[in-house]
Design an enzyme around this catalytic site. Structure first.
Site, PDB file in Angstrom:
ATOM      1  N   GLY A 106      -4.251   4.328  -6.026  1.00  0.00           N
ATOM      2  CA  GLY A 106      -2.919   4.913  -6.073  1.00  0.00           C
ATOM      3  C   GLY A 106      -2.839   6.298  -6.663  1.00  0.00           C
ATOM      4  N   TYR A 115     -11.044 -12.921  -5.913  1.00  0.00           N
ATOM      5  CA  TYR A 115      -9.683 -12.397  -5.892  1.00  0.00           C
ATOM      6  C   TYR A 115      -8.696 -13.563  -5.968  1.00  0.00           C
ATOM      7  CZ  TYR A 115     -11.876  -8.138  -3.953  1.00  0.00           C
ATOM      8  OH  TYR A 115     -12.674  -7.029  -3.729  1.00  0.00           O
TER       9      TYR A 115
END
Length: 324
Positions: free
Chosen positions: A206, A56
């Protein structure tokens, strides 16, 4: 916040964790000051389970988490991962014992800690026997560099092979109202073997919040632009399903994100969702879900709103790297 136990060796974590990935990459630009404030607020709320990985932000996310927990290390359960090696725009899956040892040392340096609480194999390379990889991970436990071991996105068969080498505390896989394929074989195997399930993307990146913009409105560096589930007709269909979830949430006096997290928490005491956010507003909203209890009628309404096979589009452009 309520605590849950992952695995048979007693790894205790908050019922909800915090996914830190988006603070550094994949969902548009982040703000480090706000991201650190989010991590600190999570710890204040008792949300102590922090999830990162060496890939990441190409290591910068681990560094951010390390800075955030400095001075509060005893409050945090830090989980990180190895296995996805990035070279420019290309990625390879690396599981060799030599790489695992080097990756662990690098993660410890970036995090600024003496021991990783939960160390995952991020993805599996089937060309490397799982016994060799988990054997190398077990050596890290013996050396005191790692406390507990985990795997991510592996099949039931691979999980069985791994547990035969060393106890596995957690399997991290995508699980939500929109992603339920693991319920057939993987989750039952994990429970049989005493492995906890850490559910990533519990709000389906989301989609389940009902507030996700269309693919054309996403930032250029938002990776959802390239994912089949979030594009074109698939997105339209899936957003209609999310709207049905929101209707159930509205009737219950919850947000769509909260009811989606509450549904996951109701799937078993061995399930720990790790919603990701880089905003205090959404952290507070997510954390409140840990105090919600759904009625049988609400649980049934959610499953009717989103049948297990109703979602359209794959999770990734290529699914070759998962469930091995």
């Amino acid at each position: 916040m309520e605590r849950r136990v992952l695995g048979r060796d007693g790894l205790e974590v908050s019922a909800l964790g915090l996914g830190c990935m988006g603070m550094s990459e994949f969902y548009g630009h982040g703000d480090e000051k706000e991201s650190v404030a989010v991590i600190h607020r999570a710890l204040d709320l008792g949300m102590n389970f922090l999830d990162t990985a060496d890939m990441y932000g190409r290591g910068t996310n681990e560094e951010l988490v390390g800075r955030a927990v400095k001075g509060r290390r005893d409050e945090a359960v830090v989980a990180t991962k190895f296995g996805v090696k990035r070279d420019g725009a290309s990625r390879t899956i690396e599981n060799s014992p030599e790489y695992i040892r080097a990756a662990c040392d690098a993660s410890l340096r970036r995090l600024g800690i003496d021991r990783i609480d939960l160390y995952y194999m991020h993805r599996r390379n089937p060309d490397v026997p799982i016994e060799e990889s988990v054997g190398a991970m077990a050596e890290l436990v013996e050396q005191g560099k790692v406390a507990h071991l985990g795997l991510s996105e592996v099949s039931a068969a691979t999980l069985r092979q791994a547990v035969a080498v060393h106890p596995i505390a957690a399997l991290q896989s995508e699980y939500s109202l929109f992603t339920r394929g693991l319920e057939a074989e993987i989750l039952p195997a994990a429970r049989e073997l005493g492995v906890g399930l850490v559910a990533y993307s519990p709000i389906s990146r989301g989609l389940l919040s009902g507030a996700m913009p269309g693919a054309g409105e996403l930032a250029d560096d938002d990776f959802r632009r390239h994912m089949p589930r979030y594009s074109g007709e698939n997105a339209e269909h899936n957003l209609a399903l999310a709207a049905a979830v929101k209707r159930v949430a509205d009737e219950a006096g919850m947000t769509a994100a909260q009811i989606s997290l509450a549904w996951l928490l109701a799937q078993g005491e061995d399930v720990v969702p790790i919603p990701g956010t880089k905003r205090l507003k959404y952290l507070e909203e997510n954390a409140a879900a840990a105090d919600l209890t759904l009625t049988p009628e609400q649980l049934d309404a959610l499953v009717r709103a989103v049948p297990a096979d109703a979602v359209r589009g794959t999770r990734y452009p290529s699914m070759n790297e998962v469930e091995r």
